[in-house]
Design a protein around this motif. Structure first.
Motif, PDB file in Angstrom:
ATOM      1  N   LEU A   1     -21.264  -3.813 -54.743  1.00 42.99           N
ATOM      2  CA  LEU A   1     -22.254  -4.650 -55.432  1.00 42.99           C
ATOM      3  C   LEU A   1     -22.122  -6.113 -55.017  1.00 42.99           C
ATOM      4  N   CYS A   2     -20.889  -6.595 -54.955  1.00 38.73           N
ATOM      5  CA  CYS A   2     -20.654  -7.998 -54.574  1.00 38.73           C
ATOM      6  C   CYS A   2     -21.151  -8.283 -53.171  1.00 38.73           C
ATOM      7  N   LEU A   3     -20.891  -7.356 -52.252  1.00 37.96           N
ATOM      8  CA  LEU A   3     -21.253  -7.556 -50.852  1.00 37.96           C
ATOM      9  C   LEU A   3     -22.761  -7.490 -50.616  1.00 37.96           C
ATOM     10  N   THR A   4     -23.488  -6.914 -51.587  1.00 38.03           N
ATOM     11  CA  THR A   4     -24.932  -6.765 -51.400  1.00 38.03           C
ATOM     12  C   THR A   4     -25.757  -7.647 -52.341  1.00 38.03           C
ATOM     13  N   GLY A   5     -25.084  -8.562 -53.034  1.00 39.37           N
ATOM     14  CA  GLY A   5     -25.844  -9.562 -53.781  1.00 39.37           C
ATOM     15  C   GLY A   5     -25.772  -9.519 -55.282  1.00 39.37           C
ATOM     16  N   PHE A   6     -25.238  -8.426 -55.873  1.00 36.27           N
ATOM     17  CA  PHE A   6     -25.112  -8.366 -57.327  1.00 36.27           C
ATOM     18  C   PHE A   6     -23.752  -8.946 -57.718  1.00 36.27           C
TER      19      PHE A   6
ATOM     20  N   ILE B   1     -29.768 -10.428 -64.646  1.00 34.07           N
ATOM     21  CA  ILE B   1     -30.444 -11.311 -65.600  1.00 34.07           C
ATOM     22  C   ILE B   1     -29.708 -12.633 -65.733  1.00 34.07           C
ATOM     23  N   SER B   2     -28.378 -12.570 -65.774  1.00 38.32           N
ATOM     24  CA  SER B   2     -27.575 -13.788 -65.917  1.00 38.32           C
ATOM     25  C   SER B   2     -27.767 -14.742 -64.743  1.00 38.32           C
ATOM     26  N   CYS B   3     -27.978 -14.179 -63.548  1.00 35.84           N
ATOM     27  CA  CYS B   3     -28.112 -15.007 -62.342  1.00 35.84           C
ATOM     28  C   CYS B   3     -29.551 -15.408 -62.044  1.00 35.84           C
ATOM     29  N   ASP B   4     -30.490 -14.919 -62.839  1.00 40.46           N
ATOM     30  CA  ASP B   4     -31.902 -15.221 -62.604  1.00 40.46           C
ATOM     31  C   ASP B   4     -32.247 -16.585 -63.194  1.00 40.46           C
ATOM     32  N   PRO B   5     -32.697 -17.540 -62.384  1.00 37.60           N
ATOM     33  CA  PRO B   5     -33.046 -18.874 -62.898  1.00 37.60           C
ATOM     34  C   PRO B   5     -34.083 -18.847 -64.014  1.00 37.60           C
ATOM     35  N   LYS B   6     -34.952 -17.838 -64.013  1.00 42.68           N
ATOM     36  CA  LYS B   6     -35.991 -17.765 -65.040  1.00 42.68           C
ATOM     37  C   LYS B   6     -35.393 -17.493 -66.421  1.00 42.68           C
ATOM     38  N   THR B   7     -34.237 -16.813 -66.455  1.00 45.53           N
ATOM     39  CA  THR B   7     -33.582 -16.565 -67.739  1.00 45.53           C
ATOM     40  C   THR B   7     -33.141 -17.876 -68.370  1.00 45.53           C
ATOM     41  N   THR B   8     -32.579 -18.767 -67.554  1.00 45.21           N
ATOM     42  CA  THR B   8     -32.146 -20.073 -68.047  1.00 45.21           C
ATOM     43  C   THR B   8     -33.331 -20.895 -68.527  1.00 45.21           C
ATOM     44  N   THR B   9     -34.461 -20.750 -67.849  1.00 46.71           N
ATOM     45  CA  THR B   9     -35.659 -21.489 -68.241  1.00 46.71           C
ATOM     46  C   THR B   9     -36.206 -21.010 -69.581  1.00 46.71           C
ATOM     47  N   LEU B  10     -36.154 -19.686 -69.793  1.00 48.19           N
ATOM     48  CA  LEU B  10     -36.772 -19.100 -70.983  1.00 48.19           C
ATOM     49  C   LEU B  10     -35.838 -19.025 -72.188  1.00 48.19           C
ATOM     50  N   HIS B  11     -34.513 -19.096 -71.952  1.00 50.66           N
ATOM     51  CA  HIS B  11     -33.560 -18.907 -73.039  1.00 50.66           C
ATOM     52  C   HIS B  11     -32.488 -19.996 -73.020  1.00 50.66           C
ATOM     53  N   GLN B  12     -31.833 -20.139 -74.174  1.00 52.43           N
ATOM     54  CA  GLN B  12     -30.823 -21.183 -74.335  1.00 52.43           C
ATOM     55  C   GLN B  12     -29.604 -20.940 -73.453  1.00 52.43           C
TER      56      GLN B  12
END
Length: 357
Positions: free
Chosen positions: A121-126, A242-253
């Motif tokens: 997972l780490c080597l492929t981006g997750f 979800i944690s690494c998605d910038p949109k999550t930070t935009t939409l949530h605290q």
């Protein structure tokens, strides 16, 4: 596109039902049952291979859905590498899960292939790259992020395996978690929302056979390690995504809390059980009956009542953690929820110990 996805999920439900029926029949013909021990609470011979149906059906659903999105231009070539990594890691977990359910594997062997899965997972981006303030840390150095990701993958796999102790518990918590994640990912316009939807279409038929199935009619099955470990892995992948998605930070605290809230109950159960075993001088990897659901059963609740209580606690921890993150820092939220969990479990343990005297 939406109608195509809905039709695909309905077909997945039908395929899952057919495959689970076949697996149950096969297990009865070859005596592949979950052996009854004093720690087990089920009665009669119950096949433990229900989880074998999860990956084939969910994979067909996810891959077909991804192809629909790829043709529409939603998924681009940059997305292919993570998808390949996800598929490879799930297949590895699935193969060893089947071997574990059929032959039984030592926990050291389990940790080795769980480590390999995390590395893929780490080597492929997750990979987790930001703690969002947890322990005072934010953006993580690459190697530290790899180590944390490996730890979370192994923790998630085993935590979800730990809570698979009564009928319907793991599958119902997984279904609720997948509903939660599909909503968040859809809100983020992330194509990965297909993944939790694919697993929901598999888990709904399984829940029926697991919770309502009749042993005497040979209609009941457990998910086994094949199912629980794969579910733990997929849920961890979704949380990291979800944690690494910038949109999550935009939409949530706080994106970390939002991402990992559904996994807090399994994590807390692992922490509590391991602490208890260490305090008693026991092997932390040796199974016992000190999980939260075991304590509820020993307090006199039925399996169905225990399931309801667990689901209420799950919804409370998940929802209240996200709610508190709007007003408190991440460390305060985690501390409040974990301390409350440990205190409640310590109180239950004390009551049970007094009863046994």
């Amino acid at each position: 596109m939406l109608s195509s996805i809905i039709i695909l999920l309905i077909i997945s439900c039908v395929l899952s039902t057919m495959l689970i029926k076949f697996i149950i029949k096969y297990a009865y013909n070859h005596s592949l049952f979950d052996l009854h021990t004093k720690r087990k609470i089920h009665k009669g011979d119950v096949p433990r291979l229900g989880g074998v149906a999860f990956v084939p059906v969910a994979s067909i659903s996810f891959i077909c859905g991804s192809l629909i999105f790829f043709n529409k231009g939603v998924i681009v070539d940059d997305n292919i590498k993570p998808i390949i990594g996800l598929v490879v890691s799930v297949v590895i977990m699935y193969i060893f899960g089947v071997l574990d359910d059929i032959k039984g594997l030592r926990y050291r062997t389990k940790f080795i292939y769980q480590f390999v899965v995390g590395l893929v997972l780490c080597l492929t981006g997750f990979m987790l790259n930001n703690f969002n303030g947890l322990l005072g840390l934010f953006e993580l150095p690459y190697m530290f992020g790899v180590c944390i990701t490996l730890l979370l993958v192994i923790l998630s796999i085993n935590a979800f395996n730990f809570i698979d102790g009564i009928d319907g518990l793991s599958s119902s918590i997984a279904i609720l978690s997948f509903i939660y994640y599909s909503f968040i990912l859809y809100q983020n316009c992330n194509y990965l929302y297909l993944l939790p939807l694919s697993f929901i279409s598999v888990l709904l038929p399984f829940f029926y056979f697991n919770f309502f199935g009749n042993t005497s009619r040979q209609r009941k099955t457990f998910m086994g390690d094949t199912g629980s470990t794969v579910l733990g892995l997929v849920l961890c992948v979704l949380a990291i995504s979800i944690s690494c998605d910038p949109k999550t930070t935009t939409l949530h605290q706080n994106s970390f809390i939002v991402a990992f809230a559904p996994l807090l109950l399994p994590y807390f159960d692992v922490v509590n059980v391991v602490i208890y075993r260490l305090l008693k001088g026991r092997n932390p990897f040796k199974a016992d009956d000190n999980h939260f659901h075991h304590k509820l059963l020993r307090l006199g609740l039925s399996q169905h009542s225990t399931l309801i209580v667990e689901l209420i606690v799950f919804l409370f921890i998940t929802g209240f953690s996200v709610y508190l993150s709007n007003y408190l820092g991440i460390n305060a939220v985690i501390a409040i929820m974990l301390i409350t969990w440990l205190v409640v479990n310590a109180f239950m343990t004390r009551v049970l110990e007094k009863r046994s005297r």
